[in-house]
Design an enzyme around this catalytic site. Structure first.
Site, short mmCIF file in Angstrom:
data_model
loop_
_atom_site.label_atom_id
_atom_site.label_comp_id
_atom_site.label_asym_id
_atom_site.label_seq_id
_atom_site.Cartn_x
_atom_site.Cartn_y
_atom_site.Cartn_z
N THR A 1 62.85 22.38 4.08
CA THR A 1 62.78 21.42 3.06
C THR A 1 64.23 21.04 2.69
OG1 THR A 1 62.78 22.98 1.13
CG2 THR A 1 60.49 22.69 2.04
N GLY A 2 64.16 19.84 2.04
CA GLY A 2 65.69 19.17 1.88
C GLY A 2 66.32 19.07 3.18
N SER B 1 69.47 15.77 4.73
CA SER B 1 70.71 15.72 4.10
C SER B 1 71.54 17.18 4.14
CB SER B 1 70.97 14.96 2.78
OG SER B 1 72.04 15.34 2.07
N GLY B 2 72.83 17.27 4.10
CA GLY B 2 73.52 18.45 3.78
C GLY B 2 73.10 19.72 4.58
N TYR C 1 70.49 23.78 -14.01
CA TYR C 1 70.45 23.94 -12.53
C TYR C 1 70.71 25.67 -12.31
CZ TYR C 1 72.59 24.29 -7.75
OH TYR C 1 72.87 24.61 -6.56
N1 LIG Z 1 76.61 22.02 -2.13
C1 LIG Z 1 76.70 23.24 -2.75
O1 LIG Z 1 77.76 23.06 -3.31
C2 LIG Z 1 75.61 24.07 -2.94
C3 LIG Z 1 75.81 25.43 -3.65
C4 LIG Z 1 74.69 26.32 -3.91
C5 LIG Z 1 73.43 25.75 -3.59
N2 LIG Z 1 73.43 24.71 -3.03
C6 LIG Z 1 71.79 24.39 -2.87
O2 LIG Z 1 71.94 23.94 -1.44
C7 LIG Z 1 70.53 23.31 -1.47
C8 LIG Z 1 70.71 21.96 -0.52
O3 LIG Z 1 71.70 21.12 -1.20
P1 LIG Z 1 72.82 20.31 -0.48
O4 LIG Z 1 74.18 20.86 -1.21
O5 LIG Z 1 72.58 20.28 0.90
O6 LIG Z 1 72.65 18.97 -1.11
P2 LIG Z 1 72.02 17.49 -0.49
O7 LIG Z 1 72.69 17.24 0.48
O8 LIG Z 1 71.84 16.67 -1.67
O9 LIG Z 1 70.66 17.95 0.05
C9 LIG Z 1 69.38 17.99 -0.87
C10 LIG Z 1 68.26 17.95 -0.21
O10 LIG Z 1 67.28 18.01 -1.17
C11 LIG Z 1 66.15 17.11 -1.14
N3 LIG Z 1 65.65 16.72 -2.47
C12 LIG Z 1 66.57 16.65 -3.67
N4 LIG Z 1 65.54 16.04 -4.58
C13 LIG Z 1 64.28 16.28 -4.09
C14 LIG Z 1 63.23 15.71 -4.70
N5 LIG Z 1 62.86 15.69 -5.83
N6 LIG Z 1 62.16 15.81 -3.63
C15 LIG Z 1 62.24 16.18 -2.43
N7 LIG Z 1 63.54 16.50 -1.74
C16 LIG Z 1 64.54 16.66 -2.66
C17 LIG Z 1 67.12 15.84 -0.62
O11 LIG Z 1 66.28 15.01 0.07
P3 LIG Z 1 65.99 13.47 -0.38
O12 LIG Z 1 67.57 12.99 -0.69
O13 LIG Z 1 65.83 12.71 0.98
O14 LIG Z 1 64.99 13.26 -1.30
C18 LIG Z 1 67.95 16.58 0.59
O15 LIG Z 1 67.52 16.58 1.88
C19 LIG Z 1 70.01 22.95 -2.85
O16 LIG Z 1 68.90 23.70 -3.06
C20 LIG Z 1 71.14 23.11 -3.58
O17 LIG Z 1 70.79 23.60 -4.97
C21 LIG Z 1 74.07 23.71 -3.00
#
Ligand SMILES: NC(=O)c1ccc[n+]([C@@H]2O[C@H](COP(=O)([O-])OP(=O)(O)OC[C@H]3O[C@@H](n4cnc5c(N)ncnc54)[C@H](OP(=O)(O)O)[C@@H]3O)[C@@H](O)[C@H]2O)c1
Length: 303
Positions: free
Chosen positions: A24-25, A28-29, A175
């Site tokens: 899921t998600g 991106s990222g 968060y």
């Molecule tokens: N980046 C960091 O520093 C960091 C650190 C700790 C934990 N995390 C965790 O890592 C995970 C992925 O984050 P990321 O850093 O890779 O950020 P990201 O690039 O923004 O990816 C987030 C993903 O979640 C999806 N998403 C967000 N809101 C959504 C919604 N309302 N409904 C459905 N899909 C949704 C987005 O899809 P769409 O845009 O297509 O909706 C995207 O595919 C998250 O759980 C975040 O809390 C990140």
């Protein structure tokens, strides 16, 4: 080439051919990198998010590797969308081998969803809880469930009374609580699964602080541009490094029988005391079912 999650996680030799994974998600990222790495290891992958063109681009990359890949759009603020995602998975397979609960983010605006629940808690915790509950019968008996939490889970408690409120909303606090909920959920799920006759594992992890993902895009003012610039610095944790622990938990034989653990950098780590509190784990599990208006999943194996 050198900076691939499967190489960092030392699972390049693992063959996932014939396995099916939902990340899921993954438009991106961290999710996108995880999906592509699982594909390179041989798995067929279902891509999820809201951005259809980004999702289809990941599907195209997987198809170019010879994998069967498909995109399913679902907004995690919508119970109906999550149910439709689960239905799409059931159409796709009877035996889901890997479920990566990764979708989520940090949202600056305080608001309630249609369920009357604070948006961050709903998107980051309630929806993966619901999806997992819906998919339990569809999981292979040796499936792995991997939940993306964060080191930001430290320093907060859940505060059950504020789940339905956005009074004095702080995006970062909300968060933090949702990421604490991810660890509590993952651990309670592991304990309940352990009492079944199936060998499904559940683990959560902290990917590191990764400025180069899409994570900062919902933040106010110049922060998204600042994060993107930080992500280009040589010492920044890369998105591939962030995905490595997810790929490790999904694929490594070393964690085949490991469940109920929290990982950082492919190593187990002790989460916060609040995250380890079994009373809170059980309460969150029960209250999540109540908020969603569903029967408690795995109620028959509760301690
Ligand atoms: N980046 C960091 O520093 C960091 C650190 C700790 C934990 N995390 C965790 O890592 C995970 C992925 O984050 P990321 O850093 O890779 O950020 P990201 O690039 O923004 O990816 C987030 C993903 O979640 C999806 N998403 C967000 N809101 C959504 C919604 N309302 N409904 C459905 N899909 C949704 C987005 O899809 P769409 O845009 O297509 O909706 C995207 O595919 C998250 O759980 C975040 O809390 C990140």
């Amino acid at each position: 080439m050198g900076d691939r999650p499967e190489r960092i996680a030392d699972v390049e030799g693992v063959d996932l051919a014939g396995k099916r994974a939902l990340v899921t998600g993954s438009t991106s990222g961290i999710g996108r990198e995880t999906a592509l790495a699982l594909g390179r290891l041989g798995a067929d992958v279902m891509i999820h998010g809201r951005d259809e063109s980004a999702g289809e681009a990941v599907v195209d990359e997987l198809a170019a590797m010879g994998r069967e890949a498909t995109f399913q759009r679902a907004d995690y603020a919508s119970v109906d969308d999550v149910r439709a995602l689960a239905a799409a998975v059931r159409e796709w397979t009877d035996d889901l081998d890997v479920l990566c609960n990764n979708a989520g983010g940090l949202f600056r605006e305080g608001k309630l969803t249609d369920l009357g629940v604070e948006y961050t808690f709903h998107v980051n915790h309630l929806s993966p809880y619901l999806l997992t509950a819906e998919l339990l019968p569809t999981l292979a008996d040796d499936a792995r469930i991997v939940t993306t939490s964060s080191g930001a889970h430290r320093g907060v408690d859940i505060e059950f009374e504020s789940i339905r409120s956005v009074d004095s909303y702080s995006g970062f606090r909300a968060y933090q609580r949702s990421k604490l909920a991810n660890v509590l959920f993952s651990n309670e799920l592991a304990r309940r699964l352990d009492r079944t006759d199936r060998s499904i594992t559940s683990n959560s992890f902290h990917p590191g602080a990764i400025p180069g993902s899409g994570f900062a895009r919902f933040l106010p003012g110049p922060l998204p541009r600042l994060f993107a610039a930080l992500g280009r610095l040589p010492m920044a944790t890369t998105v591939a490094e962030g995905a490595a622990t997810a790929v490790y938990l999904a694929a490594s034989p070393q964690v085949e029988a490991v469940s109920g653990q929290y990982f950082t950098d492919c190593e187990p780590e002790t989460p916060s005391a609040a995250a380890r509190d079994t009373t809170t784990q059980r309460r969150l599990w029960e209250e999540s079912a109540t908020l969603l208006g569903i029967d408690e999943p795995l109620a028959d194996v509760e301690a």
